[in-house]
Structure formats: C-alpha cells, structure tokens
Write a protein that holds these residues in place. Structure first.
Motif, PDB file in Angstrom:
ATOM      1  N   LYS A 155       0.843  -1.201   0.000  1.00 11.29           N
ATOM      2  CA  LYS A 155       0.000   0.000   0.000  1.00 11.29           C
ATOM      3  C   LYS A 155       0.876   1.249   0.000  1.00 11.29           C
ATOM      4  CE  LYS A 155      -3.947  -2.263   0.660  1.00 11.29           C
ATOM      5  NZ  LYS A 155      -5.032  -2.247  -0.333  1.00 11.29           N
ATOM      6  N   SER A 156       0.292   2.349  -0.464  1.00 11.46           N
ATOM      7  CA  SER A 156       0.973   3.646  -0.339  1.00 11.46           C
ATOM      8  C   SER A 156       0.856   4.126   1.106  1.00 11.46           C
ATOM      9  CB  SER A 156       0.328   4.669  -1.273  1.00 11.46           C
ATOM     10  OG  SER A 156      -0.979   4.981  -0.798  1.00 11.46           O
ATOM     11  N   ARG A 157       1.720   5.095   1.469  1.00 17.79           N
ATOM     12  CA  ARG A 157       1.628   5.660   2.824  1.00 17.79           C
ATOM     13  C   ARG A 157       0.249   6.270   3.061  1.00 17.79           C
ATOM     14  NH1 ARG A 157       6.301   6.009   5.810  1.00 17.79           N
ATOM     15  NH2 ARG A 157       5.448   7.532   7.263  1.00 17.79           N
ATOM     16  N   LYS A 158      -0.281   6.921   2.030  1.00 19.56           N
ATOM     17  CA  LYS A 158      -1.584   7.583   2.172  1.00 19.56           C
ATOM     18  C   LYS A 158      -2.692   6.559   2.470  1.00 19.56           C
ATOM     19  CE  LYS A 158      -4.448  10.974  -0.219  1.00 19.56           C
ATOM     20  NZ  LYS A 158      -4.744  11.632  -1.516  1.00 19.56           N
ATOM     21  N   GLU A 159      -2.688   5.465   1.709  1.00 15.73           N
ATOM     22  CA  GLU A 159      -3.683   4.396   1.936  1.00 15.73           C
ATOM     23  C   GLU A 159      -3.548   3.819   3.348  1.00 15.73           C
ATOM     24  OE1 GLU A 159      -4.309   2.135  -2.328  1.00 15.73           O
ATOM     25  OE2 GLU A 159      -2.287   2.061  -1.475  1.00 15.73           O
ATOM     26  N   PHE A 160      -2.283   3.565   3.730  1.00 15.65           N
ATOM     27  CA  PHE A 160      -2.024   2.948   5.042  1.00 15.65           C
ATOM     28  C   PHE A 160      -2.520   3.844   6.169  1.00 15.65           C
ATOM     29  CE2 PHE A 160       0.074   0.938   8.523  1.00 15.65           C
ATOM     30  CZ  PHE A 160       0.379  -0.352   8.125  1.00 15.65           C
ATOM     31  N   GLU A 161      -2.198   5.133   6.059  1.00 17.99           N
ATOM     32  CA  GLU A 161      -2.584   6.073   7.124  1.00 17.99           C
ATOM     33  C   GLU A 161      -4.106   6.237   7.207  1.00 17.99           C
ATOM     34  OE1 GLU A 161       0.029   9.332   6.169  1.00 17.99           O
ATOM     35  OE2 GLU A 161       1.687   8.431   7.304  1.00 17.99           O
ATOM     36  N   SER A 162      -4.759   6.073   6.084  1.00 11.65           N
ATOM     37  CA  SER A 162      -6.224   6.116   6.075  1.00 11.65           C
ATOM     38  C   SER A 162      -6.804   4.929   6.871  1.00 11.65           C
ATOM     39  CB  SER A 162      -6.728   6.110   4.630  1.00 11.65           C
ATOM     40  OG  SER A 162      -8.102   5.800   4.593  1.00 11.65           O
ATOM     41  N   LEU A 163      -6.197   3.741   6.707  1.00  9.77           N
ATOM     42  CA  LEU A 163      -6.650   2.549   7.453  1.00  9.77           C
ATOM     43  C   LEU A 163      -6.388   2.705   8.951  1.00  9.77           C
ATOM     44  CD1 LEU A 163      -5.466  -0.135   4.900  1.00  9.77           C
ATOM     45  CD2 LEU A 163      -7.838   0.281   5.583  1.00  9.77           C
ATOM     46  N   ILE A 164      -5.274   3.334   9.299  1.00 11.30           N
ATOM     47  CA  ILE A 164      -4.997   3.615  10.719  1.00 11.30           C
ATOM     48  C   ILE A 164      -6.131   4.488  11.289  1.00 11.30           C
ATOM     49  CG2 ILE A 164      -3.440   4.789  12.354  1.00 11.30           C
ATOM     50  CD1 ILE A 164      -1.125   4.138  10.393  1.00 11.30           C
ATOM     51  N   GLN A 165      -6.481   5.523  10.551  1.00 12.96           N
ATOM     52  CA  GLN A 165      -7.548   6.440  10.992  1.00 12.96           C
ATOM     53  C   GLN A 165      -8.861   5.700  11.211  1.00 12.96           C
ATOM     54  OE1 GLN A 165      -7.039   9.626  11.853  1.00 12.96           O
ATOM     55  NE2 GLN A 165      -4.883   9.241  11.340  1.00 12.96           N
ATOM     56  N   GLN A 166      -9.151   4.725  10.327  1.00 17.14           N
ATOM     57  CA  GLN A 166     -10.410   3.977  10.414  1.00 17.14           C
ATOM     58  C   GLN A 166     -10.353   2.830  11.440  1.00 17.14           C
ATOM     59  OE1 GLN A 166     -11.942   2.875   6.323  1.00 17.14           O
ATOM     60  NE2 GLN A 166     -10.164   4.088   5.711  1.00 17.14           N
ATOM     61  N   ASP A 167      -9.234   2.717  12.159  1.00 14.83           N
ATOM     62  CA  ASP A 167      -9.052   1.671  13.167  1.00 14.83           C
ATOM     63  C   ASP A 167      -9.205   0.260  12.566  1.00 14.83           C
ATOM     64  OD1 ASP A 167      -8.350   1.001  15.760  1.00 14.83           O
ATOM     65  OD2 ASP A 167     -10.414   0.956  16.478  1.00 14.83           O
ATOM     66  N   LYS A 168      -8.692   0.096  11.376  1.00 13.75           N
ATOM     67  CA  LYS A 168      -8.805  -1.182  10.657  1.00 13.75           C
ATOM     68  C   LYS A 168      -7.555  -2.047  10.768  1.00 13.75           C
ATOM     69  CE  LYS A 168     -12.919  -1.143   8.655  1.00 13.75           C
ATOM     70  NZ  LYS A 168     -13.924  -2.099   9.165  1.00 13.75           N
ATOM     71  N   LEU A 169      -6.652  -1.662  11.676  1.00  7.64           N
ATOM     72  CA  LEU A 169      -5.419  -2.436  11.830  1.00  7.64           C
ATOM     73  C   LEU A 169      -5.307  -2.957  13.264  1.00  7.64           C
ATOM     74  CD1 LEU A 169      -3.053  -0.098   9.810  1.00  7.64           C
ATOM     75  CD2 LEU A 169      -3.930  -2.326   9.092  1.00  7.64           C
ATOM     76  N   LEU A 170      -5.070  -4.262  13.374  1.00 14.00           N
ATOM     77  CA  LEU A 170      -4.875  -4.882  14.683  1.00 14.00           C
ATOM     78  C   LEU A 170      -3.612  -4.328  15.332  1.00 14.00           C
ATOM     79  CD1 LEU A 170      -5.426  -7.081  16.814  1.00 14.00           C
ATOM     80  CD2 LEU A 170      -4.287  -8.717  15.307  1.00 14.00           C
TER      81      LEU A 170
END
Lengths: 204, 204
Positions: free
Chosen positions: A57-72
């Motif tokens: 993933k790009s950094r932008k995509e990854f940081e978006s998932l962090i924001q959405q609390d989608k990462l364990l």
C-alpha cells in the motif's frame, strides 16, 4: 462445542528469517492454520507478490486505514509501515481456525495487549554474530544500515520477555518443526481444554 | 552452560493406556528422554519383564524403601503399591537429560509438590464410555471391579486441574506425537531459555 482458534504470533529481530520460516510453514501441505497477510508500505523485493507476501500500500492508503481503526497492529520500521488488517483475524478466530501472524516486534507488543492469551513466539538467531552474517549476506544495505540493524536487534532480543516461546532459527526446517510442536502443545494445554472435559464428565 | 533436564510426568485414569503410550514413545529410535522404571508390588502381567516394565518387589521390600525415603512418590492402587525410585531421577536430571515418569494420579500429585516446574501430562480417553470399553475389553476383571474403576476414573478426571497438559489417547501414535510436541515446546518456553539468551547478548 465450537472453540475459538488460536492466535499465533511469530516475531523476532529484523533479519532473523521470520519470512523464510513462515513461507516454509505454509508450504507444508498439512498446515492447519491460516496465514494473515500483512500490509506494508515498503517496496516489494524481487519475487514478492501483492496479496501473497504482503498487501503493498501507499503511505496515504495505510494512514487512512490507521484512521479507520482497521489495523490490529501497525509499526513503522526502517522508514516503512507494516500492519495487520483486523477483520480477517477476528472472523477467522471466531470460525474456530488458528490464525498465524508474522510481524515485527513493535506490532507484537500491540497484539499482546489486545490478545493476551495469544501464542507469542520469538524467533532468534543461533548467535548475534550469525544474525549479522545474515544481514550482510542479504547484501542490499550499506554498512551504517547494518550497524543500525544490529543495535535494533539487540534491543529486540531484550524484548524477549513479552513472549511465551523462543525458537532458535538454526535451520529453517527445525524452526518450523518447533513452531508446529508449540501449536500442537498449546492445543493440549489444560487451561484451554479443561472445559471440554468437564462437559464430557457431566454428560456421562 | 549445562541445563538441568525436564521432568516429564505422564499420568491419567486407570485403563486409559498410559503404559501402551509410554512403550510406543520408547520404541521410537529418536526418543530424547530417559525412562524412569517404576517399582510395584503387583504381579507381572503376561509378557512383562522385571527391570524393563517395572521393578517387581514384595510388599516387605517396598515398605522398607518407603521407610528409607528412597521413593520420589508412591501410591497404593487396587491393593498394590506403585512407586518411583528417587536417586535415578535426580541424577539423570542433573546430567541434563529429560526423565519420563509414567505413574498413577496419586503419585503425580506427590511429584508435583516436589517438582513444581515439572511437565505434567494427563492422558484421557476420547470419552468415558470409551474408557469403560477398554477396561471391559481387557477382560480380566469382574463387573463390580469395572464399576469401581469407572468411579475412580471419574474422580481422576476431576483431578485434571493439577496438570499442565491434557492429551487425548484416541490413537496411540497421535497421543505420542502430542507428547513429543509438548516436550519440544516446553524446551522452547521462554521462562526456561531466557537466561541462555541474556548470556549470549552479554557476550557479544
């Protein structure tokens, strides 16, 4: 009675061979657990396939998932993000299957907080000098990067006390055998299986 | 750095197949642990050899060893004494080898008190009715003895909470694989191996 699966977390110092061990385990036809593919923002190495080795993933995509609390869990390591998508893990455990994570030590610490009864396995090199040899042999990094990695590795070995088991990666096949044994043993742990037997006794 | 061996204790209800499992484990050429032969005052069954299956002793001899504190554990079970000579166990553990005991549940309780960090494995039948079948199939006991055995077995299954691991004896080979896996895993347990790695780190 459906039992929840085990969460198996393999971690260890950078360069110790976590990825190689994980690939060997999942190349065995009788592997009984499900691999949770990590996400990363680092560039694919030669031969790595998106959706197989990692979700790239790009950094932008990854940081978006962090924001959405989608990462364990997630961690930034040598300038790149690595993380574990949470939904797949929870659904697979609920279905009764064991889930296998191969992650960096920063991430393992986060998972431990969320899954205290997970099975945490720390992969170590036979010696620290052996660790250095492997990083040098990989041959893709300048010396100051290697020295930095060694310092990080020493810190990570000191983090061993977060784990349930320590597996030496002297030979990939032996390390895999040990990990498979640990999973078999853990399924026999009394505190995990006792409720099933108490029920059996009551049914008699 | 020489580490002490692991004390492995296999126990479980009467008739569950402890002896069969133990024999299968020790018939494997790569078995890495030493068998501690028990003493008993019961009569040898057909094919059992003194000094191989058990040390067969008279009640008088056995009670003399109890007086001399030469038994790690002993129990009276269905009218006979069973016990473990203590010197062999201690010397073998000191030499760094794992020692395997196959004993009755009363004895396991005594060993737990003396070796709290031993590895205690409880062998169980796939179901209690299966347990009954096996005792009946053995075909050497009248019905009131069998019923008494069932009551004892239920009590023993309730004793499961003294053990670290529970292994189902659905198939002898599978039970042996699980026990071998438990021993491998236990040698990887962090609390057992951490001191070695801390030393390695200091030596770097």
């Amino acid at each position: 009675m459906k039992e929840k699966g085990l969460l198996i977390v393999l971690s260890g110092p950078s360069g110790v061979g976590k990825g190689t061990v994980r690939k060997e385990i999942f190349s065995q036809p009788d592997t009984a657990f499900e691999y949770s593919i990590s996400m990363t923002t680092r560039q694919p190495r030669e031969g790595e396939v998106d959706g197989v080795d990692y979700f790239f993933k790009s950094r932008k995509e990854f940081e978006s998932l962090i924001q959405q609390d989608k990462l364990l869990e997630y961690a930034e390591f040598v300038g790149n993000y690595y993380g574990t998508p949470v939904d797949y893990v929870k659904e697979t455990l609920e279905s009764g299957k064991d889930v296998f994570l191969e992650i960096e030590v920063q991430g393992a610490r986060q998972v431990r907080e969320k899954f205290p009864d997970g099975l945490f396995i720390f992969l170590v090199p036979p010696s620290l000098s052996e660790l250095k040899n492997r990083i040098v042999t990989r041959g893709t990094e300048p010396e100051h990067v290697i020295n930095n990695r060694m310092t990080v590795a020493k810190e990570e070995i000191e983090m061993m006390n977060l784990y349930d088991y320590v597996v030496e990666n002297d030979q990939v096949e032996l390390a895999c055998d040990r990990i498979n044994s640990i999973v078999v043993a853990e399924h026999c742990r009394r505190t995990r299986v006792e409720p099933r037997y108490i029920k059996m006794l009551e049914a008699e």
